[in-house]
Design a protein around this motif. Structure first.
Motif, PDB file in Angstrom:
ATOM      1  N   THR A   1       0.859  -1.195   0.000  1.00  0.00           N
ATOM      2  CA  THR A   1       0.000   0.000   0.000  1.00  0.00           C
ATOM      3  C   THR A   1       0.892   1.241   0.000  1.00  0.00           C
ATOM      4  N   PRO A   2       0.602   2.210  -0.865  1.00  0.00           N
ATOM      5  CA  PRO A   2       1.373   3.464  -0.845  1.00  0.00           C
ATOM      6  C   PRO A   2       0.866   4.364   0.274  1.00  0.00           C
ATOM      7  N   ARG A   3       1.520   5.487   0.478  1.00  0.00           N
ATOM      8  CA  ARG A   3       0.939   6.528   1.323  1.00  0.00           C
ATOM      9  C   ARG A   3      -0.400   6.927   0.715  1.00  0.00           C
ATOM     10  N   GLY A   4      -1.408   7.030   1.555  1.00  0.00           N
ATOM     11  CA  GLY A   4      -2.733   7.350   1.056  1.00  0.00           C
ATOM     12  C   GLY A   4      -3.512   6.142   0.583  1.00  0.00           C
ATOM     13  N   GLY A   5      -3.065   4.934   0.949  1.00  0.00           N
ATOM     14  CA  GLY A   5      -3.773   3.726   0.529  1.00  0.00           C
ATOM     15  C   GLY A   5      -3.980   2.755   1.672  1.00  0.00           C
ATOM     16  N   GLN A   6      -4.949   1.862   1.502  1.00  0.00           N
ATOM     17  CA  GLN A   6      -5.179   0.768   2.430  1.00  0.00           C
ATOM     18  C   GLN A   6      -5.811  -0.375   1.642  1.00  0.00           C
TER      19      GLN A   6
ATOM     20  N   SER B   1       2.551   0.451   3.839  1.00  0.00           N
ATOM     21  CA  SER B   1       2.863  -0.841   4.459  1.00  0.00           C
ATOM     22  C   SER B   1       3.005  -1.911   3.390  1.00  0.00           C
ATOM     23  N   SER B   2       3.526  -3.067   3.788  1.00  0.00           N
ATOM     24  CA  SER B   2       3.614  -4.188   2.851  1.00  0.00           C
ATOM     25  C   SER B   2       3.476  -5.505   3.606  1.00  0.00           C
ATOM     26  N   LEU B   3       2.918  -6.492   2.929  1.00  0.00           N
ATOM     27  CA  LEU B   3       2.758  -7.829   3.492  1.00  0.00           C
ATOM     28  C   LEU B   3       3.233  -8.839   2.444  1.00  0.00           C
ATOM     29  N   ARG B   4       4.224  -9.654   2.829  1.00  0.00           N
ATOM     30  CA  ARG B   4       4.727 -10.714   1.956  1.00  0.00           C
ATOM     31  C   ARG B   4       4.214 -12.041   2.492  1.00  0.00           C
ATOM     32  N   TYR B   5       3.651 -12.868   1.603  1.00  0.00           N
ATOM     33  CA  TYR B   5       3.003 -14.117   2.036  1.00  0.00           C
ATOM     34  C   TYR B   5       3.009 -15.113   0.877  1.00  0.00           C
TER      35      TYR B   5
ATOM     36  N   VAL C   1       3.649 -18.505   7.506  1.00  0.00           N
ATOM     37  CA  VAL C   1       4.552 -17.396   7.815  1.00  0.00           C
ATOM     38  C   VAL C   1       4.319 -16.247   6.847  1.00  0.00           C
ATOM     39  N   VAL C   2       4.155 -15.035   7.400  1.00  0.00           N
ATOM     40  CA  VAL C   2       4.064 -13.823   6.584  1.00  0.00           C
ATOM     41  C   VAL C   2       5.049 -12.802   7.131  1.00  0.00           C
ATOM     42  N   GLU C   3       5.386 -11.814   6.303  1.00  0.00           N
ATOM     43  CA  GLU C   3       6.338 -10.776   6.699  1.00  0.00           C
ATOM     44  C   GLU C   3       5.687  -9.410   6.518  1.00  0.00           C
ATOM     45  N   LEU C   4       5.818  -8.557   7.539  1.00  0.00           N
ATOM     46  CA  LEU C   4       5.129  -7.271   7.554  1.00  0.00           C
ATOM     47  C   LEU C   4       6.098  -6.109   7.712  1.00  0.00           C
ATOM     48  N   THR C   5       5.858  -5.043   6.961  1.00  0.00           N
ATOM     49  CA  THR C   5       6.426  -3.731   7.261  1.00  0.00           C
ATOM     50  C   THR C   5       5.260  -2.761   7.388  1.00  0.00           C
ATOM     51  N   GLY C   6       5.402  -1.751   8.231  1.00  0.00           N
ATOM     52  CA  GLY C   6       4.306  -0.809   8.422  1.00  0.00           C
ATOM     53  C   GLY C   6       3.324  -1.310   9.461  1.00  0.00           C
ATOM     54  N   GLU C   7       2.030  -1.266   9.130  1.00  0.00           N
ATOM     55  CA  GLU C   7       0.999  -1.611  10.116  1.00  0.00           C
ATOM     56  C   GLU C   7      -0.080  -2.468   9.490  1.00  0.00           C
ATOM     57  N   ALA C   8      -0.558  -3.445  10.249  1.00  0.00           N
ATOM     58  CA  ALA C   8      -1.643  -4.308   9.783  1.00  0.00           C
ATOM     59  C   ALA C   8      -2.437  -4.838  10.964  1.00  0.00           C
TER      60      ALA C   8
ATOM     61  N   PHE D   1       0.511 -19.719  13.025  1.00  0.00           N
ATOM     62  CA  PHE D   1       0.650 -18.563  12.143  1.00  0.00           C
ATOM     63  C   PHE D   1       1.730 -17.662  12.731  1.00  0.00           C
ATOM     64  N   ARG D   2       2.663 -17.234  11.914  1.00  0.00           N
ATOM     65  CA  ARG D   2       3.767 -16.387  12.372  1.00  0.00           C
ATOM     66  C   ARG D   2       3.828 -15.114  11.542  1.00  0.00           C
ATOM     67  N   VAL D   3       4.008 -14.000  12.233  1.00  0.00           N
ATOM     68  CA  VAL D   3       4.196 -12.711  11.562  1.00  0.00           C
ATOM     69  C   VAL D   3       5.592 -12.225  11.897  1.00  0.00           C
ATOM     70  N   ARG D   4       6.413 -12.072  10.886  1.00  0.00           N
ATOM     71  CA  ARG D   4       7.779 -11.592  11.071  1.00  0.00           C
ATOM     72  C   ARG D   4       7.862 -10.127  10.646  1.00  0.00           C
ATOM     73  N   SER D   5       8.474  -9.333  11.485  1.00  0.00           N
ATOM     74  CA  SER D   5       8.725  -7.933  11.173  1.00  0.00           C
ATOM     75  C   SER D   5      10.059  -7.569  11.797  1.00  0.00           C
ATOM     76  N   LYS D   6      10.485  -6.343  11.594  1.00  0.00           N
ATOM     77  CA  LYS D   6      11.791  -5.933  12.096  1.00  0.00           C
ATOM     78  C   LYS D   6      11.859  -6.131  13.606  1.00  0.00           C
ATOM     79  N   ASP D   7      12.858  -6.876  14.055  1.00  0.00           N
ATOM     80  CA  ASP D   7      13.180  -7.045  15.473  1.00  0.00           C
ATOM     81  C   ASP D   7      12.193  -7.895  16.255  1.00  0.00           C
ATOM     82  N   GLN D   8      11.221  -8.548  15.580  1.00  0.00           N
ATOM     83  CA  GLN D   8      10.312  -9.384  16.352  1.00  0.00           C
ATOM     84  C   GLN D   8       9.628 -10.424  15.470  1.00  0.00           C
ATOM     85  N   GLU D   9       9.120 -11.457  16.132  1.00  0.00           N
ATOM     86  CA  GLU D   9       8.277 -12.451  15.487  1.00  0.00           C
ATOM     87  C   GLU D   9       7.100 -12.747  16.408  1.00  0.00           C
TER      88      GLU D   9
END
Length: 389
Positions: A187-192, A209-213, A223-230, A242-250
């Motif tokens: 999602t770009p700025r201004g998107g959801q 934000s982005s979600l890789r799955y 397992v999915v990978e997240l940046t931003g917010e979801a 179910f696992r969500v991986r993001s910077k510095d945490q799982e």
């Protein structure tokens, strides 16, 4: 309507307004159609030396009648979705019955004409349902341009755009997948956007934000990978956590509802549990969250909050901004992502705290007008907002 406003004004005079009632009054007086009457009322009860004159019912009652009749055709809206007030407003509210915006009119009268906000004409719409889907081969699909229906295939899995804001994956009858391929929703700025994953889990992706799955979950893990917010609503499956991986945490999940915020420009990364149970693992931290709790990573230090404000955490998913003693930099970070604007601070006065909510479906102009009620000064040039003294 008339009886309701009269009731609220009485409570205001007595200093007994509840937060939602403050929001209701603020919404009423914030309407541009009531602004002239609002200024006349304020002028009756203020002086240039900041003193407040005694309230004479014979003066303000006719104006109150005008106010009550001025908004007959206003659209009905939830009151608590459109207000933002300084923290200290509650203490000042009982001083003057008809000045309901933190003494703003008093200060404006003292300063005189020509000292108000100089704001360029704005017509910047709020964010919308828009995203880019990156397929396993690197091809990108602009979802706002794609027609509803099947927009791609990943092996034996159909990629389906359900409507303007939802994406889904459906296994074809041909057989099960044996090779894992990954998609990324951006999602770009201004998107959801909302995506229904192959296992039936639902994910709401906030702006920037982005979600890789995987297009199909294979094996013993999801397992999915997240940046931003979801915000996640995970389909239960005890055999496949179910696992969500993001910077510095799982985050390890068995089936639950929770929110993760990992924006790089926010001072803290947070995982907040709405229902169910999750385990959060990070460097120097491992903990199981109960509903209502939040794991917070800030400056390399972990903190477990026992009673997070859940309404505030998922406000974005429910269509509004929510602030609780947030400073102006926090407020503008959220607005910048949603309206896709750049914010420059030309003031050192950034510590004023705000409580309140603003709908995400209003234009930038309307959002800034609401902030203006709390004496925020700003200018707008193109896609740049400057907060000034």
């Amino acid at each position: 309507m008339e009886q309701r406003i009269a009731y609220l004004l009485n409570k205001l005079r007595e200093g007994a307004l509840m937060p939602a009632e403050e929001a209701e009054l603020d919404l009423f007086f914030a309407e541009e159609r009531n602004r002239e009457i609002f200024n006349r009322v304020a002028a009756l009860h203020t002086t240039t030396n900041s003193s407040v004159l005694p309230i004479d019912q014979t003066e303000w009652e006719p104006l109150l009648v005008d106010i009550l009749s001025a908004d007959k055709t206003a659209e009905k809206r939830g009151a608590k979705r459109i207000f933002i007030l300084p923290v200290w407003w509650r203490m000042a509210a009982a001083v003057l019955i008809l000045i309901v915006v933190s003494g703003l009119l008093l200060r404006q009268k003292i300063k005189g004409p020509g000292t108000h906000h100089q704001v360029a004409a704005l017509d910047m719409p709020p964010g919308t349902n828009k995203a880019i889907l990156q397929l396993s081969n690197g091809n990108r699909i602009v979802l706002s341009d794609a027609q509803n229906g099947v927009i791609g295939r990943q092996g034996n899995v159909q990629v389906i755009k359900l409507d303007s804001g939802r994406l889904a994956y459906q296994q074809e009858p041909a057989g099960n997948e044996t090779v894992v391929v990954y998609n990324t929703l951006i999602t770009p700025r201004g998107g959801q956007f909302k995506v229904l994953l192959p296992d039936g889990s639902a994910v709401w992706l906030n702006a920037a934000s982005s979600l890789r799955y995987p297009s199909s979950f294979i094996g013993n893990d999801r397992v999915v990978e997240l940046t931003g917010e979801a915000y996640f609503e995970v389909a239960p499956d005890a055999k496949r956590p179910f696992r969500v991986r993001s910077k510095d945490q799982e985050v390890l999940v068995l089936g639950t509802h929770f929110n993760i915020n990992t924006y790089a420009d926010e001072p803290a990364a947070t995982t907040t549990l709405i229902s169910g149970k999750v385990k959060v693992d990070g460097t120097g931290f491992s903990g199981i969250l109960q509903p209502g709790e939040q794991a917070r990573l800030q400056g390399g230090n972990w903190q477990l909050l026992k009673a997070a404000d859940l309404d505030q955490v998922i406000a974005w998913k429910n269509g509004y901004f929510s602030f609780d003693r947030a400073d102006i930099t926090t407020v503008m970070r959220q607005l910048a992502r949603w309206y896709d604007v750049n914010v420059i601070f030309e003031t050192k006065n950034t510590q004023q705290a705000f409580i309140g909510e603003i709908p995400r479906n209003v234009s930038l102009e309307k959002a800034m007008q609401i902030l203006k009620l709390s004496d925020i000064r700003y200018t707008v040039t193109g896609k740049t907002v400057r907060i000034t003294d």
